[in-house]
Scaffold this motif. Sequence first.
Motif, PDB file in Angstrom:
ATOM      1  N   PHE A 696      17.369-101.242  27.874  1.00 37.44           N
ATOM      2  CA  PHE A 696      17.074 -99.846  28.219  1.00 37.44           C
ATOM      3  C   PHE A 696      16.387 -99.813  29.575  1.00 37.44           C
ATOM      4  N   ASN A 697      16.447 -98.629  30.183  1.00 35.64           N
ATOM      5  CA  ASN A 697      15.810 -98.404  31.484  1.00 35.64           C
ATOM      6  C   ASN A 697      15.452 -96.927  31.538  1.00 35.64           C
ATOM      7  N   LYS A 698      14.202 -96.593  31.237  1.00 35.43           N
ATOM      8  CA  LYS A 698      13.826 -95.185  31.127  1.00 35.43           C
ATOM      9  C   LYS A 698      12.313 -95.035  31.165  1.00 35.43           C
ATOM     10  N   VAL A 699      11.889 -93.779  31.318  1.00 32.62           N
ATOM     11  CA  VAL A 699      10.477 -93.436  31.163  1.00 32.62           C
ATOM     12  C   VAL A 699      10.189 -93.354  29.666  1.00 32.62           C
ATOM     13  N   LEU A 700       9.121 -93.999  29.242  1.00 33.31           N
ATOM     14  CA  LEU A 700       8.798 -94.022  27.817  1.00 33.31           C
ATOM     15  C   LEU A 700       7.908 -92.846  27.455  1.00 33.31           C
ATOM     16  N   PHE A 701       8.542 -91.756  27.037  1.00 31.96           N
ATOM     17  CA  PHE A 701       7.859 -90.568  26.515  1.00 31.96           C
ATOM     18  C   PHE A 701       7.098 -89.815  27.613  1.00 31.96           C
ATOM     19  N   MET A 731       8.764-102.965  35.455  1.00 35.55           N
ATOM     20  CA  MET A 731       8.222-101.622  35.684  1.00 35.55           C
ATOM     21  C   MET A 731       8.523-101.171  37.105  1.00 35.55           C
ATOM     22  N   TYR A 732       8.961 -99.916  37.224  1.00 37.21           N
ATOM     23  CA  TYR A 732       9.288 -99.310  38.516  1.00 37.21           C
ATOM     24  C   TYR A 732       8.589 -97.960  38.616  1.00 37.21           C
ATOM     25  N   ASP A 733       8.216 -97.586  39.855  1.00 38.38           N
ATOM     26  CA  ASP A 733       7.599 -96.266  40.027  1.00 38.38           C
ATOM     27  C   ASP A 733       8.683 -95.198  40.142  1.00 38.38           C
ATOM     28  N   ASN A 734       8.260 -93.967  40.423  1.00 35.89           N
ATOM     29  CA  ASN A 734       9.217 -92.854  40.480  1.00 35.89           C
ATOM     30  C   ASN A 734      10.269 -93.025  41.562  1.00 35.89           C
ATOM     31  N   ASN A 735       9.960 -93.822  42.568  1.00 30.97           N
ATOM     32  CA  ASN A 735      10.907 -94.072  43.655  1.00 30.97           C
ATOM     33  C   ASN A 735      11.744 -95.340  43.406  1.00 30.97           C
ATOM     34  N   GLN A 736      11.697 -95.806  42.174  1.00 30.45           N
ATOM     35  CA  GLN A 736      12.436 -97.010  41.760  1.00 30.45           C
ATOM     36  C   GLN A 736      11.991 -98.265  42.527  1.00 30.45           C
ATOM     37  N   LYS A 737      10.727 -98.263  42.965  1.00 30.79           N
ATOM     38  CA  LYS A 737      10.162 -99.431  43.622  1.00 30.79           C
ATOM     39  C   LYS A 737       9.572-100.356  42.562  1.00 30.79           C
ATOM     40  N   PHE A 738       9.935-101.632  42.646  1.00 28.14           N
ATOM     41  CA  PHE A 738       9.469-102.592  41.648  1.00 28.14           C
ATOM     42  C   PHE A 738       7.958-102.736  41.703  1.00 28.14           C
ATOM     43  N   MET A 739       7.334-102.754  40.510  1.00 30.50           N
ATOM     44  CA  MET A 739       5.881-102.854  40.435  1.00 30.50           C
ATOM     45  C   MET A 739       5.407-104.147  39.746  1.00 30.50           C
ATOM     46  N   GLU A 740       5.981-104.450  38.608  1.00 29.38           N
ATOM     47  CA  GLU A 740       5.442-105.559  37.815  1.00 29.38           C
ATOM     48  C   GLU A 740       6.496-106.060  36.832  1.00 29.38           C
ATOM     49  N   ARG A 741       6.397-107.327  36.468  1.00 30.33           N
ATOM     50  CA  ARG A 741       7.265-107.905  35.443  1.00 30.33           C
ATOM     51  C   ARG A 741       6.403-108.575  34.381  1.00 30.33           C
ATOM     52  N   ILE A 742       6.688-108.268  33.124  1.00 28.11           N
ATOM     53  CA  ILE A 742       6.007-108.888  31.993  1.00 28.11           C
ATOM     54  C   ILE A 742       7.024-109.727  31.234  1.00 28.11           C
ATOM     55  N   LYS A 743       6.676-110.981  30.995  1.00 32.50           N
ATOM     56  CA  LYS A 743       7.555-111.828  30.190  1.00 32.50           C
ATOM     57  C   LYS A 743       7.118-111.731  28.737  1.00 32.50           C
ATOM     58  N   ILE A 744       8.045-111.397  27.872  1.00 28.74           N
ATOM     59  CA  ILE A 744       7.773-111.244  26.441  1.00 28.74           C
ATOM     60  C   ILE A 744       8.090-112.560  25.735  1.00 28.74           C
ATOM     61  N   ASP A 745       7.172-112.998  24.914  1.00 31.57           N
ATOM     62  CA  ASP A 745       7.341-114.266  24.198  1.00 31.57           C
ATOM     63  C   ASP A 745       8.520-114.183  23.226  1.00 31.57           C
ATOM     64  N   SER A 760       8.625-108.795  19.332  1.00 37.73           N
ATOM     65  CA  SER A 760       7.864-107.547  19.468  1.00 37.73           C
ATOM     66  C   SER A 760       6.869-107.659  20.614  1.00 37.73           C
ATOM     67  N   TYR A 761       6.526-106.492  21.153  1.00 36.10           N
ATOM     68  CA  TYR A 761       5.534-106.442  22.236  1.00 36.10           C
ATOM     69  C   TYR A 761       4.788-105.119  22.165  1.00 36.10           C
ATOM     70  N   GLN A 762       3.456-105.188  22.244  1.00 37.76           N
ATOM     71  CA  GLN A 762       2.631-103.980  22.217  1.00 37.76           C
ATOM     72  C   GLN A 762       2.383-103.520  23.651  1.00 37.76           C
ATOM     73  N   LEU A 763       2.643-102.249  23.893  1.00 38.72           N
ATOM     74  CA  LEU A 763       2.600-101.716  25.254  1.00 38.72           C
ATOM     75  C   LEU A 763       1.797-100.425  25.311  1.00 38.72           C
ATOM     76  N   LYS A 764       1.011-100.297  26.365  1.00 38.84           N
ATOM     77  CA  LYS A 764       0.361 -99.024  26.679  1.00 38.84           C
ATOM     78  C   LYS A 764       1.123 -98.425  27.856  1.00 38.84           C
ATOM     79  N   PRO A 765       2.050 -97.520  27.590  1.00 36.40           N
ATOM     80  CA  PRO A 765       2.902 -97.000  28.673  1.00 36.40           C
ATOM     81  C   PRO A 765       2.110 -96.126  29.638  1.00 36.40           C
ATOM     82  N   ARG A 766       2.529 -96.193  30.885  1.00 34.08           N
ATOM     83  CA  ARG A 766       1.890 -95.379  31.923  1.00 34.08           C
ATOM     84  C   ARG A 766       2.816 -94.226  32.290  1.00 34.08           C
ATOM     85  N   SER A 767       2.224 -93.104  32.579  1.00 31.21           N
ATOM     86  CA  SER A 767       2.981 -91.880  32.849  1.00 31.21           C
ATOM     87  C   SER A 767       3.859 -92.043  34.089  1.00 31.21           C
TER      88      SER A 767
END
Length: 812
Positions: A696-701, A731-745, A760-767
């Motif tokens: 998936f590639n979307k804003v989470l809520f 993670m990308y900002d509103n301008n689709q600029k790359f911000m961060e990568r998290i590797k999930i175990d 599974s991965y627990q996430l605190k999504p940012r607006s």
Amino acid sequence: MFAIKTFEVLKIRSPDVIRMTGFSDKSNADSGHYRQTLISDISVSEFINAFFLFMRRNLIVFSALITLTALLLFLIFKPVILNPNSYVFSKAADGLKSYYNFSYYLKYDEGIRFDGINYPYGDHLQYINSHPLYSQILKFADKHIYNISPYGVGILNLTMIFSLLLAIPFLFLILRKFGLPDWYAFPVSLIILFLSPQLDRLGGHFEMVYAFFIPLYWYLLIRWREGEKKYLWGTLMIFTALVGGFTSAYYAAFFAIFPLALLLVESWNHKDNLKSYSRTGIGLLIIAILPVIIVKGLVSVTDWVDDRPGNPWGFFVFHSNIWSIFLPFRSVLKELIGQKVNMNFQWEGRAYVGLPAALLALSIAFAFLWNLIRRKKPDMKLFFPDRQLNVYLATAFIVLLFSMCIPFKWGLGFLRDIIPPLKQFRALGRFSWIFYYVFTVFTAHYIYFLFRRLRRKSLGIMGLLILLIGTGYWIIDAGTNIKRSTGHIFNKNDKLESSDDEYKTRFEKAGISPDDFQAIFFLPFANTSGDKLYFERGLNAFGEAMKFSYHTQIPIVESFSPRLSFSQALSSIQLLGDSAIYKTRVDDMNDKPLLLVVTKEKLSKSEKWLFDRSIVRYEDDDLYLAGLSVNTFNNAHENWLKYVKDITDSLDCTGNICTDTEAENIFYNGFEESHAENVFTGKGARYGKKGEMELFNKVLFAPGQPDDLEISFWLYFDERIFSMPEAFLNMYDNNQKFMERIKIDTRGIHDVFENWVRISYQLKPRSGIHYQLLLKGKYVTVDDLLIRPEYANTRIITRSKFDLFNNFPVVY
């Protein structure tokens, strides 16, 4: 006069004397051309006297060499030889595991089954690094001759030391076969032994310490090629390969690749008349493959599982390279240019031949390059003076290329699919040991060749200097190798001692008996599943568990064998899974409690949950001993099923999603429109043979909606590949600029159901942030992606064999 005459006869050496003694002497020859005196020119009495004088002289040299080697080994290993059961060469997991497997089998088991690990299933003796053939011979001696079972550690220590002594006769014989005189073959034999990369294995992988196997096999191969008594030498080669193969599968592979490479060389040498070589070539082919067929066949017939890893990790990693062969561990050259030139190498690929051999290889390379620049054909006899030794040098070079993984890295990787047994070997670098032995013999021969050549040209002092300096540097290399290989091996044996009294006292103080428990389960957890799912946090606890198991005969549930059955490994890993998952392994256990051996290290959430439900019976500064009812595992599962049943009716349903939160807070994809051979639920799953897969590639809520989310999905445990797919959250900002990568175990996971693993991965999504979930790997199959608020209960109606509750299967 007779003594002088006899000496001259011996010095000239008739072909018959050479054949009977098995030695050759080039002291009066150059480049392999021998002076020969016909046997008819020597009287029978003179010949017999000369022969016995020769044998007596060589017997004295032989005895002196073995005596000196034994003395050196005594000085090096003196504490262990005097008190063999009081030391372990390694306390690391690999080394301690080898001691434990060997000693536990000798003390408690018999036959081909080992019950010390992987309870309640045990494992096949061939797959646990326990010297299977040797173990069974010792077991027979223990049972019918004398009780040796309490001394497994000491027996293994002395066996490894004695195996080094066994290598010396064959190294000496090989050197004499290629014309080196006694006085030179004597020190070179010692150098080759003590420089051997197999001494490194004293720190673990003990079955690979046996340095006599390769020189023995090479000597037999030399005798076989001489043409006399081929059936005898061929039979001995096959027997050696079988003994090696039932010690470690690597020896069976060594003794297949060595003659096969020789077959290639000889076929090339006879390319103009292959028919004349066909009979010999077929014989060599049989000698190469028959032991492999027998070892593999017997192990397969006697194995009771059919899902062992067939593609372990490491094939393209643990190989040799030019630096691992010609550079020592610490090198001035590496310090000078190592920042600009990648001179790193894998320890598994190390087979350092010593400075004289490295300089010889460099000199030959430069000479060939110089002749190539000048467009001049090099004098091959100058560089390679012995035709017979050249055959083995070319053979060893082919094996070296194999050990470097060059054929497979250079586009021939498909051969692994054509010849599946190749995949079994994670450490190709070990095959470079064959090159080590051949090239060091070649170097010794060449140094002696130069010495004699210069002496004939009235440059004897220069020749002597080359011989002395070369041998001297080699001695330094060998001494350095001994010091490095044995510097950390004299560790006190405080885990597998011969007496059980200390452990019986502990149990008595705790008011318990070993008979009260069916198995040991240690925490923190450690286990492997053919490298796909991997847990090594609990290696210290593993060591403590092996200690208690050895002294009490209580088997261990976990296993750290890379060739363990997939299904059995997964059922062990599953024991620490969520209570939503039924623990299948418990079905094969009895009603006795488990003995928890818990070291005082940080525990994971699931480990602490389990420990909290046990009854502590003993505690000291390092660990706890506790009893745990096996019903604990699936009682929790029954409670979970009851909870699911009770809450389901209160959930609001929209389509196939029922939840106690707003429906827009739930994202679910069952991939029903995709096709895959394996599916978790429904009729579809997402599959990719190789590369990246975007889930998936979307804003989470929207802003103001739940902060804490759980992202979960199920990955198929595909046995065709040694690794699990990697998962990344970008993670990308509103301008689709790359911000961060998290590797999930995706490897340290306990939530296993059948052949599927819940990630599974627990996430605190940012607006306003776009989240992209990617999978990367080979043979990737994914199903049932669910994103939900962490606190929300969600049931997915799948209309298949089970529904999902919070992305766990609901199976009544």
